[in-house]
Design a protein around this motif. Structure first.
Motif: not given
Length: 115
Positions: A27-32, A18-23, A39-45
């Motif tokens: 784009g996963t750290a923003q509200p909504g 994968a690429g950058s999986e930082r939240a 969850r996918e980014a967390c699993a990859i990390n």
């Protein structure tokens, strides 16, 4: 049939880590933001951390005089899939994609690849 000749077999395993999986970058750290993407980014990390643990254990095993060092292949699906290629008779190659305009991500990628 068995004609008395040796048979050589091999396998090739390709894994895109994968690429950058930082939240914040994914784009996963923003509200909504979509919970599925987070969850996918967390699993990859988590899988990448488990892979680092395997690399470190293999390096310790290579320095040890015996095979007493435990290699935690079962900690993730990724490391289970890579157990055979990493177990000693295979070759492993890490290709790191870096970008000069992304210094922070490039440094993290190079640290992972050097591990």
């Amino acid at each position: 049939g068995d004609d008395g000749r040796e048979r050589l077999t091999g396998s090739l395993t390709l894994v895109d880590l994968a690429g950058s999986e930082r939240a914040d970058r994914a784009g996963t750290a923003q509200p909504g933001a979509c919970d599925v993407r987070l969850r996918e980014a967390c699993a990859i990390n988590r899988s990448l951390l488990c892979l680092c643990d395997v690399f470190r254990a293999l390096a310790r095993r290579g320095r040890a005089s015996d095979d007493a060092v435990h290699v935690p292949y079962r900690n993730s699906v990724l490391t289970r899939l890579l157990q055979r290629p990493l177990s000693g008779t295979g070759k492993c190659l890490v290709v790191a994609n870096v970008a000069p305009d992304q210094a922070q991500e490039t440094n993290a990628t190079l640290r992972f690849a050097a591990d």
